[in-house]
Design an enzyme around this catalytic site. Structure first.
Site, PDB file in Angstrom:
ATOM      1  CB  CYS A 132     -67.877  41.402-114.707  1.00 13.45           C
ATOM      2  SG  CYS A 132     -69.034  41.121-116.064  1.00 13.45           S
ATOM      3  CB  CYS A 135     -68.160  38.133-116.594  1.00 14.29           C
ATOM      4  SG  CYS A 135     -68.203  39.797-117.221  1.00 14.29           S
ATOM      5  CG  ASP A 136     -66.529  36.571-113.193  1.00 14.76           C
ATOM      6  OD1 ASP A 136     -66.266  35.965-114.246  1.00 14.76           O
ATOM      7  OD2 ASP A 136     -65.864  37.540-112.784  1.00 14.76           O
TER       8      ASP A 136
END
Ligand code: NAP
Length: 309
Positions: A132, A135-136
């Site tokens: 992701c 997200c990261d």
């Protein structure tokens, strides 16, 4: 309590189904195993191809969709389904916390990230390997990363990562992309994205965290190590429908077999979104499926339960 419609999954398909279900006058409960609604789109940056909402982020879209569904009267519970009994007129869905019974069930459990299945992938999960980018990605500011895949997710993620990373290497096993042309063109225009085509990742190397990936050129068989701090894997999605095996018909890929009417092989059980057999898995088709599945569920309730009563 016997629910009219029980929906498994609070992504776009499930929440859209809940909106159509409650607006048709039914009691609707949505079961979501994560502590938030939205499904895959929750982690998407800007959504540029949902009609009428240019520029909305996946997070905003998820929030607005969930609020809309709840305001209309849909109930969302955050529970993990553990077993099901869907034959007969009363369907039973057991979660870790409760037993739910309903006249109809709509399966909208989406699909999950596919793994690459190479050495180091599990070892470095969360320590350099991510599925992701939104997200990261922030953890890799100023660093060199690679992304694996040639679909819309991989190319959109490459664009997203290139905003903050020093360099992004896009590794794809072919020399043609599945991604939309507009996205491919945007990626080609970025100076800090480079392509490694006709190439596959063989393994991920490092001590505590990822330090490099070993990549093989599929045309000449040569391998080389690319130094990277992060590996983003975007090689598609796969269904997780093991618990529905033997209850509804699945295709060879594990998707629930249904046509545009979203009816499964089990009467009173419908399916919506990425988890079903369909030619186009997009936000707009997930929303459309939700609407169709709820209307079909409503028709089924009128037909079966008015006959009973
Ligand atoms: P996808 O379209 O299925 O693409 C997966 C990519 O990964 C393909 O390029 C595939 O290569 C490659 N791949 C698959 N298995 C691999 C393996 N074992 N090793 C190396 N490469 C592998 O998946 P996606 O990009 O995640 O998209 C999923 C769905 O969501 C699609 O329907 C997509 O259109 C949709 N989506 C849409 C948008 C948008 O509309 N803006 C954004 C994101 C996703 P090959 O090409 O060689 O098969």
């Amino acid at each position: 309590m016997l629910h009219d419609i029980l929906i498994i999954g609070a992504g776009t398909a499930g929440l859209s189904a809940s909106i159509y279900g409650v607006r048709a006058g039914h009691s609707v409960t949505v079961i979501e195993e994560l502590p938030f609604e939205g499904g895959q789109i929750f982690n998407t940056g800007e959504i540029d191809n949902y009609p009428g909402l240019p520029g909305v982020t996946g997070y905003e879209f998820s929030e607005r969709l969930a609020s809309q569904a709840k305001a209309l009267g849909a109930r969302v519970v955050y529970e993990k389904v553990v077993s099901l009994s869907l034959e007969g007129n009363v369907k039973t869905v057991q979660t870790e916390q409760n037993v739910h019974q309903a006249k109809t069930v709509i399966i909208a459990n989406g699909a999950r990230h596919r793994k690459l299945g190479v050495e180091g992938e599990d070892l470095f999960a969360g320590r350099g390997v991510s599925y992701c980018a939104t997200c990261d990605g922030a953890f890799y500011k100023g660093k060199d990363v690679c992304i694996v895949g040639g679909g819309n997710t991989a190319l959109e993620d490459a664009l997203f990562l290139s905003n903050n990373c020093q360099s992004v290497t896009l590794i794809h096993r072919r020399d043609a992309f599945r991604a939309h042309k507009v996205t491919v063109d945007a990626v080609c225009a970025r100076d800090n994205i480079r392509f490694l085509l006709n190439s596959t990742v063989q393994k991920m190397n490092g001590s505590n965290t990822v330090e490099s990936v070993t990549v093989q050129n599929v045309t000449n068989g040569k391998t080389k190590d690319i130094p990277v701090s992060g590996v983003f894997i975007a090689v598609g999605l796969e269904p997780h429908n093991g618990m529905f095996q033997g209850i509804v018909k699945l295709d060879e890929g594990g998707y629930i077999v249904a046509g545009e009417d979203c009816k499964t092989s089990c009467p009173g059980v419908f399916v919506a979104g990425d988890t079903r057999t369909k030619p186009l898995r997009q936000l707009v088709t997930a929303a459309a499926d939700g609407a169709v599945a709820a209307v079909e569920a409503s028709n089924y309730i009128s037909m079966v339960f008015s006959e009973e009563g």
